[in-house]
Design a protein around this motif. Sequence first.
Motif, PDB file in Angstrom:
ATOM      1  N   ARG A   3       5.224 -16.510  -1.045  1.00  0.00           N
ATOM      2  CA  ARG A   3       5.873 -15.357  -0.410  1.00  0.00           C
ATOM      3  C   ARG A   3       5.670 -15.393   1.108  1.00  0.00           C
ATOM      4  O   ARG A   3       6.607 -15.148   1.878  1.00  0.00           O
ATOM      5  CB  ARG A   3       5.305 -14.071  -1.012  1.00  0.00           C
ATOM      6  N   ALA A   4       4.475 -15.723   1.535  1.00  0.00           N
ATOM      7  CA  ALA A   4       4.182 -15.795   2.970  1.00  0.00           C
ATOM      8  C   ALA A   4       4.966 -16.929   3.626  1.00  0.00           C
ATOM      9  O   ALA A   4       5.471 -16.795   4.757  1.00  0.00           O
ATOM     10  CB  ALA A   4       2.687 -15.992   3.196  1.00  0.00           C
ATOM     11  N   ALA A   5       5.099 -18.066   2.929  1.00  0.00           N
ATOM     12  CA  ALA A   5       5.838 -19.195   3.492  1.00  0.00           C
ATOM     13  C   ALA A   5       7.317 -18.862   3.640  1.00  0.00           C
ATOM     14  O   ALA A   5       7.951 -19.231   4.643  1.00  0.00           O
ATOM     15  CB  ALA A   5       5.647 -20.430   2.602  1.00  0.00           C
ATOM     16  N   ARG A   6       7.874 -18.153   2.651  1.00  0.00           N
ATOM     17  CA  ARG A   6       9.296 -17.755   2.743  1.00  0.00           C
ATOM     18  C   ARG A   6       9.502 -16.783   3.904  1.00  0.00           C
ATOM     19  O   ARG A   6      10.496 -16.876   4.635  1.00  0.00           O
ATOM     20  CB  ARG A   6       9.756 -17.149   1.426  1.00  0.00           C
ATOM     21  N   ALA A   7       8.567 -15.846   4.073  1.00  0.00           N
ATOM     22  CA  ALA A   7       8.693 -14.881   5.161  1.00  0.00           C
ATOM     23  C   ALA A   7       8.602 -15.561   6.513  1.00  0.00           C
ATOM     24  O   ALA A   7       9.350 -15.243   7.451  1.00  0.00           O
ATOM     25  CB  ALA A   7       7.602 -13.814   5.023  1.00  0.00           C
ATOM     26  N   GLN A   8       7.713 -16.542   6.629  1.00  0.00           N
ATOM     27  CA  GLN A   8       7.566 -17.266   7.887  1.00  0.00           C
ATOM     28  C   GLN A   8       8.820 -18.067   8.191  1.00  0.00           C
ATOM     29  O   GLN A   8       9.277 -18.119   9.343  1.00  0.00           O
ATOM     30  CB  GLN A   8       6.346 -18.181   7.820  1.00  0.00           C
ATOM     31  N   ALA A   9       9.394 -18.699   7.166  1.00  0.00           N
ATOM     32  CA  ALA A   9      10.612 -19.481   7.367  1.00  0.00           C
ATOM     33  C   ALA A   9      11.774 -18.586   7.782  1.00  0.00           C
ATOM     34  O   ALA A   9      12.624 -18.995   8.589  1.00  0.00           O
ATOM     35  CB  ALA A   9      10.947 -20.245   6.084  1.00  0.00           C
ATOM     36  N   ALA A  10      11.832 -17.372   7.238  1.00  0.00           N
ATOM     37  CA  ALA A  10      12.919 -16.460   7.580  1.00  0.00           C
ATOM     38  C   ALA A  10      12.838 -15.985   9.019  1.00  0.00           C
ATOM     39  O   ALA A  10      13.845 -15.669   9.642  1.00  0.00           O
ATOM     40  CB  ALA A  10      12.887 -15.257   6.624  1.00  0.00           C
ATOM     41  N   GLU A  11      11.621 -15.947   9.565  1.00  0.00           N
ATOM     42  CA  GLU A  11      11.457 -15.512  10.945  1.00  0.00           C
ATOM     43  C   GLU A  11      11.811 -16.586  11.960  1.00  0.00           C
ATOM     44  O   GLU A  11      12.060 -16.274  13.116  1.00  0.00           O
ATOM     45  CB  GLU A  11       9.995 -15.077  11.165  1.00  0.00           C
TER      46      GLU A  11
END
Length: 238
Positions: free
Chosen positions: A229-237
Amino acid sequence: MTVLQRKTVGAGLLSLALILGTWISPGPVFGSKYPAEIENLPPITIVKNGQTRQLALTDVFEFYGNSCMSSSSAFLATSHGLRVLFGDEPADLADLVIVTPSAGGSIDFLDLLMRDDPRQRTWPPAGISGGAENFVFQFYRKSTMQGVVVKYKDGLWPADWFDLRAKQKAGTITDAERQRRVEARRLVQDVFPTMAPEDLFETSDVFTFVSWGHINPGELDRLGREQRRAARAQAAEQ
């Protein structure tokens, strides 16, 4: 009954047997649909919840509905590692810890071997990826505080397999590359099972270990979900 119906029934019977806590394969759905090298591989014998059971590579293929190269490789490595660590004694899963950075079919196989309900699949954390260098398996026996590390020898795994697999999924693979995939699959699934362990693996000496800390049931699943979840959020930013 159609071929598809036979396959569905066979897979359903095997799934039910696994969930009930026994490995009882309904047999090849299409007859001898696997190469003799795979059909004749000795099963892995383990003790699970106090009962002795066996898991054959064909059971793994039937449960997941495909003959996965990574599952096959993990099966061979685990069979060898448990033999080194436990000898002729069946490995008691309550006495065993397995660690690997390998993804995909390796995780599927280990779920089927280790989980009470293999339908609850393990999803790897961010950072786990496919690659021949990740076919490394660590086996730890708690009762003796001994471990062994098994890895495939360098250069054995087809070098461009993962690139070709990505091209296959993307629909950009050429006919020549598709043929290389076929040859690579034959190598791993037909040739690897016939090779002696000393030709296939680099195996550490059995070593004695000490450890600290503990992992609660379900903790790794939760941490893996949080990391993804954290990796997806970082990629989206980005």
